[in-house]
Design a protein around this motif. Structure first.
Motif, PDB file in Angstrom:
ATOM      1  N   ALA A 342       0.830  -1.211   0.000  1.00  6.28           N
ATOM      2  CA  ALA A 342       0.000   0.000   0.000  1.00  6.28           C
ATOM      3  C   ALA A 342       0.861   1.256   0.000  1.00  6.28           C
ATOM      4  O   ALA A 342       0.537   2.255  -0.675  1.00  6.28           O
ATOM      5  CB  ALA A 342      -0.935  -0.009   1.207  1.00  6.28           C
ATOM      6  N   MET A 343       1.961   1.235   0.747  1.00  9.00           N
ATOM      7  CA  MET A 343       2.872   2.387   0.770  1.00  9.00           C
ATOM      8  C   MET A 343       3.482   2.607  -0.617  1.00  9.00           C
ATOM      9  O   MET A 343       3.602   3.744  -1.077  1.00  9.00           O
ATOM     10  CB  MET A 343       3.971   2.179   1.813  1.00  9.00           C
ATOM     11  N   CYS A 344       3.865   1.520  -1.279  1.00  9.52           N
ATOM     12  CA  CYS A 344       4.465   1.626  -2.614  1.00  9.52           C
ATOM     13  C   CYS A 344       3.458   2.156  -3.642  1.00  9.52           C
ATOM     14  O   CYS A 344       3.836   2.781  -4.637  1.00  9.52           O
ATOM     15  CB  CYS A 344       4.992   0.269  -3.069  1.00  9.52           C
ATOM     16  N   GLU A 345       2.167   1.899  -3.404  1.00  9.93           N
ATOM     17  CA  GLU A 345       1.114   2.340  -4.323  1.00  9.93           C
ATOM     18  C   GLU A 345       0.573   3.731  -3.978  1.00  9.93           C
ATOM     19  O   GLU A 345      -0.318   4.242  -4.660  1.00  9.93           O
ATOM     20  CB  GLU A 345      -0.026   1.314  -4.312  1.00  9.93           C
ATOM     21  N   GLY A 346       1.084   4.322  -2.900  1.00  8.59           N
ATOM     22  CA  GLY A 346       0.617   5.656  -2.511  1.00  8.59           C
ATOM     23  C   GLY A 346      -0.754   5.650  -1.882  1.00  8.59           C
ATOM     24  O   GLY A 346      -1.496   6.638  -1.974  1.00  8.59           O
ATOM     25  N   ASP A 347      -1.078   4.543  -1.223  1.00  2.00           N
ATOM     26  CA  ASP A 347      -2.399   4.403  -0.598  1.00  2.00           C
ATOM     27  C   ASP A 347      -2.416   5.110   0.763  1.00  2.00           C
ATOM     28  O   ASP A 347      -2.524   4.485   1.820  1.00  2.00           O
ATOM     29  CB  ASP A 347      -2.735   2.918  -0.455  1.00  2.00           C
ATOM     30  N   PHE A 348      -2.281   6.430   0.711  1.00  2.00           N
ATOM     31  CA  PHE A 348      -2.381   7.281   1.901  1.00  2.00           C
ATOM     32  C   PHE A 348      -2.682   8.692   1.422  1.00  2.00           C
ATOM     33  O   PHE A 348      -2.395   9.040   0.274  1.00  2.00           O
ATOM     34  CB  PHE A 348      -1.099   7.236   2.742  1.00  2.00           C
ATOM     35  N   THR A 349      -3.293   9.489   2.260  1.00  6.48           N
ATOM     36  CA  THR A 349      -3.777  10.806   1.836  1.00  6.48           C
ATOM     37  C   THR A 349      -2.798  11.924   2.205  1.00  6.48           C
ATOM     38  O   THR A 349      -1.876  11.728   3.004  1.00  6.48           O
ATOM     39  CB  THR A 349      -5.135  11.108   2.508  1.00  6.48           C
TER      40      THR A 349
END
Length: 429
Positions: A342-349
């Motif tokens: 998720a971190m590698c995919e930018g799954d954070f705002t």
């Protein structure tokens, strides 16, 4: 922020760091000796902090040293060892009341400097050796320390993770040393090693407090006259480890709660420009209760008693710690790996980033409210061989973009998974 201005002077081979700050009513003196981690010296070096606190020429016992500290309005002496990257750091610290704030108390600083000089350069000895009784007693103390790491299963699991992950690297060495070395350490050869340490280690000496920089510089210079040290500039010549598949290690003991630890290579160190983004990444990933590991592994799925991450910035490592029920190994492993994806995919705002930056900044500011914390922050520059002031560090954190966090996440590679579980539990092999 009241950022301390650090004045650095090279004097007789010693880097003298004078840090005036009106924030504290004490003066902190800190000597940091740095040398490469070495299997040949690791246990001697681990034993020294215990031995050096047992007396000096003028104060030849632990109790007489303590009486002297008490006479200096409750001064505090501490000595310890640590590792930063591939270096072993020996820290000797003396915190003493500032005579500015005590009526009719002239001479405290001079007495403190004199005591510290004795602790460093004139430890209690006889016939060019430490006292045999002291060595034997402190070996027992160190043995208890080593055993305590083994008994603390979280610490033990992290130690074993590093054993496996860094098997061919200096960083694998245990900073508390090895019991099998004890028989080979004598009062004489430990004293000889200490004398060589004084000559060969890189020494950085910090004075922090409400002080006159020029006056203190002159006072402290005298401590090191004729004590020229050889600079420790040994470069890390280890080749970068290439992993085709992560190494999975399982160990079984009699225990109830399993420990699942991950070891990653960040491919970023303190000296790199991406260091700021790595700090923000770690905050988002597992550094705070708002992080992905805490929320998704512990809170949402109730798979871990704890789940967190931390970085070793001088070696370029990232560690994930979790305590799980043995039967939850596969599911916990899967969800931890999903958080990295998720971190590698930018799954954070952007809101997540702003919150994390604020948490990191507040953490740094809290560190700056402590004299020991300031010295440790300043010493990061020495260990990392990079000039980066505390203010630059905070500004760098604040300037990190989402894309920079994603970019640094994609550089991180999984090296080793270590599972400490109960007999008959966890991973089936």
């Amino acid at each position: 922020m009241d950022t301390p201005l650090e004045r650095i002077i090279e004097n007789d081979g010693v880097n003298l760091h004078v840090v005036p700050s009106r924030k504290f009513k004490t003066i902190t003196f800190t000597a940091k000796f740095k040398a490469p981690l070495s299997r040949n010296t690791i246990t001697k070096r681990a034993l020294l902090p215990y031995v050096l606190q047992q007396g000096t020429e003028s104060y030849p016992s632990r109790s007489s040293v303590q009486l002297k500290l008490d006479s200096l309005y409750g001064a505090v002496l501490s000595i310890n060892g640590s590792k930063k990257g591939n270096h072993h750091i020996l820290t000797i610290r003396l915190e003493v009341a500032n005579q500015k704030y005590i009526p009719d108390a002239d001479g405290i600083m001079d007495e403190a400097i004199s005591l510290l000089k004795e602790v460093i350069f004139h430890p209690v000895s006889e016939n060019n050796a430490f006292k045999e009784s002291v060595i034997n007693r402190e070996k027992d103390t160190l043995k208890q320390k080593i055993d305590s790491v083994i008994d603390d299963k979280m610490s033990y699991a992290n130690m074993r993770l590093i054993d496996e992950m860094c098997a061919d690297e200096a960083y694998k060495l245990h900073v508390q040393g090895y019991k099998e070395d004890f028989d080979g350490i004598t009062a004489s050869n430990l004293f000889s090693y200490y004398q060589s340490l004084l000559k060969e280690d890189q020494l950085d000496f910090y004075v922090l407090g409400d002080i006159d920089a020029d006056e203190v510089t002159e006072k402290v210079k005298g401590v090191f006259q004729g004590q020229t040290a050889v600079k420790d500039k040994q470069e890390n010549t280890e080749s970068k480890k290439q992993m085709e598949q992560p190494n999975i290690v399982t160990e079984k003991q009699q225990l109830q709660q399993a420990k699942l630890h991950f070891g990653y290579r960040t491919n970023v160190t303190y000296r790199d420009d991406e260091y700021y983004a790595l700090q923000v990444f770690n905050g988002l990933f597992g550094g705070f209760p708002s992080s992905k590991l805490f929320i998704n592994v512990r809170e949402k799925n109730s798979l871990a008693y704890y789940a967190a991450s931390r970085i070793e910035s001088h070696k370029g490592l990232l560690f994930v710690f979790s305590g799980i029920a043995p039967e939850d190994y596969e599911k916990a492993k899967e969800i931890i790996e999903q958080q990295m994806d998720a971190m590698c995919e930018g799954d954070f705002t952007e809101g997540d980033i702003a919150n994390t930056k604020e948490l990191i900044t507040n953490q740094l500011l809290e560190t700056m409210d402590n004299s020991q914390g300031i010295v440790e922050m300043l010493y990061q520059q020495v260990a990392g061989e990079t000039e980066r002031s505390p203010q630059e560090l905070i500004d760098g954190i604040k300037g990190v973009s989402k894309q920079e966090v994603v970019n640094v996440a994609r550089k991180i590679t999984l090296d080793t998974i270590y599972l400490l579980t109960k007999e008959g539990g966890g991973q089936n092999e």
